[in-house]
Motif scaffolding. Structure first.
Motif, mmCIF file in Angstrom:
data_model
loop_
_atom_site.group_PDB
_atom_site.id
_atom_site.type_symbol
_atom_site.label_atom_id
_atom_site.label_comp_id
_atom_site.label_asym_id
_atom_site.label_seq_id
_atom_site.Cartn_x
_atom_site.Cartn_y
_atom_site.Cartn_z
ATOM 1 N N GLU A 6 0.875 -1.472 -0.123
ATOM 2 C CA GLU A 6 0.143 -0.119 -0.146
ATOM 3 C C GLU A 6 0.846 1.284 -0.168
ATOM 4 O OE1 GLU A 6 -3.720 0.512 2.616
ATOM 5 O OE2 GLU A 6 -2.142 1.185 3.950
ATOM 6 N N LYS A 21 -17.479 13.147 -5.860
ATOM 7 C CA LYS A 21 -17.038 12.016 -5.103
ATOM 8 C C LYS A 21 -18.393 11.143 -4.837
ATOM 9 C CE LYS A 21 -15.276 15.154 -1.639
ATOM 10 N NZ LYS A 21 -15.279 16.192 -2.560
ATOM 11 N N LYS A 25 -18.080 6.523 3.820
ATOM 12 C CA LYS A 25 -18.581 5.790 4.812
ATOM 13 C C LYS A 25 -17.952 6.040 5.918
ATOM 14 C CE LYS A 25 -19.311 2.124 1.387
ATOM 15 N NZ LYS A 25 -18.670 0.837 0.592
ATOM 16 N N ARG A 90 -14.378 7.259 4.736
ATOM 17 C CA ARG A 90 -13.618 6.819 3.649
ATOM 18 C C ARG A 90 -14.525 6.902 2.303
ATOM 19 N NH1 ARG A 90 -10.416 1.468 4.047
ATOM 20 N NH2 ARG A 90 -9.004 3.095 4.897
ATOM 21 N N TYR A 91 -13.877 7.445 1.479
ATOM 22 C CA TYR A 91 -14.364 7.709 0.137
ATOM 23 C C TYR A 91 -13.517 6.512 -0.981
ATOM 24 C CZ TYR A 91 -16.536 12.022 1.888
ATOM 25 O OH TYR A 91 -16.999 12.707 2.595
ATOM 26 N N GLU A 92 -14.408 5.828 -1.695
ATOM 27 C CA GLU A 92 -13.631 4.808 -2.711
ATOM 28 C C GLU A 92 -14.003 5.463 -4.202
ATOM 29 O OE1 GLU A 92 -15.330 1.083 -1.676
ATOM 30 O OE2 GLU A 92 -14.276 0.812 0.040
ATOM 31 N N THR A 94 -12.498 4.747 -7.989
ATOM 32 C CA THR A 94 -11.696 4.044 -9.027
ATOM 33 C C THR A 94 -11.231 4.781 -10.053
ATOM 34 O OG1 THR A 94 -13.006 1.882 -8.359
ATOM 35 C CG2 THR A 94 -11.776 1.758 -10.526
ATOM 36 N N LEU A 99 -8.179 1.159 -7.073
ATOM 37 C CA LEU A 99 -9.314 1.547 -6.208
ATOM 38 C C LEU A 99 -8.267 2.538 -5.560
ATOM 39 C CD1 LEU A 99 -11.922 1.747 -4.690
ATOM 40 C CD2 LEU A 99 -10.970 -0.258 -3.356
ATOM 41 N N TRP A 100 -9.003 3.727 -5.243
ATOM 42 C CA TRP A 100 -8.146 4.638 -4.229
ATOM 43 C C TRP A 100 -9.083 4.804 -2.966
ATOM 44 C CZ3 TRP A 100 -3.684 7.167 -4.682
ATOM 45 C CH2 TRP A 100 -2.824 7.161 -5.848
ATOM 46 N N GLU A 101 -8.664 4.523 -1.758
ATOM 47 C CA GLU A 101 -9.380 4.945 -0.694
ATOM 48 C C GLU A 101 -8.687 6.034 -0.025
ATOM 49 O OE1 GLU A 101 -10.277 0.288 0.627
ATOM 50 O OE2 GLU A 101 -8.340 1.070 1.314
ATOM 51 N N ASP A 103 -9.391 8.832 3.067
ATOM 52 C CA ASP A 103 -9.695 8.905 4.186
ATOM 53 C C ASP A 103 -9.703 10.264 4.747
ATOM 54 O OD1 ASP A 103 -10.013 6.179 4.507
ATOM 55 O OD2 ASP A 103 -8.076 5.895 5.364
#
Length: 156
Positions: A6, A21, A25, A90-92, A94, A99-101, A103
């Protein structure tokens, strides 16, 4: 053996604010153990719980084992056994097939936004979104477990 590769990056606040965006969550995340060689983390989302064991980070790689647990058990572990805790949204996203997470931290870490991308190898090529700024992969102060004991608001 579970393995996580990571890389972490800071976010350009202005570009992030202007980005279209998905809904984020909310995560409540606490640590049962934190030391330089391993962490044991409990995470509660709105609908699920997780128990995660992570080994020492070397470069961008570390051992990782994550297990879904019932949400009431995750909450009970957080309430009764966590030695430190943080919360974040957290926003996911792509982009480029990855996949970019992202925070967005709250509470004691409000103002900090960190993006993570998981890779197949440390030298894997990927495109950086324009809202990504500096890489902080090897800066330990950005590890979530460290943010619980030395929060962003206390940095000089």
């Amino acid at each position: 053996m579970g393995k996580e590769i990571e890389r972490k990056f800071l976010i350009d606040q202005q570009k992030w604010d202007n980005l279209n965006k998905p809904e984020g969550k909310l995560f409540r995340q606490g640590y049962l153990l934190t030391d330089k060689d391993k962490t044991i983390r409990v995470r509660a989302t709105e609908s699920k719980g997780f128990l995660t064991i992570k080994g020492k980070t070397i470069g961008a790689t570390r051992m990782e084992f994550e297990y879904e647990i019932p949400l009431p058990e995750a909450t009970e572990l957080l309430d009764n056994f966590a030695i430190s805790e943080l919360s974040k949204t957290r926003y996911e996203i792509t982009m480029g097939g990855k996949l970019w997470e992202v925070d967005v931290f709250s509470g004691e870490n409000e103002g900090l936004i960190v993006a993570e991308i998981e890779l197949e190898s440390e030298d894997e090529n990927f495109d950086l979104p324009d809202w990504v700024s500096n890489e902080v992969t090897e800066e330990e102060k950005y590890y979530n477990s460290n943010l619980t004991v030395k929060p962003f608001k206390n940095w000089v």
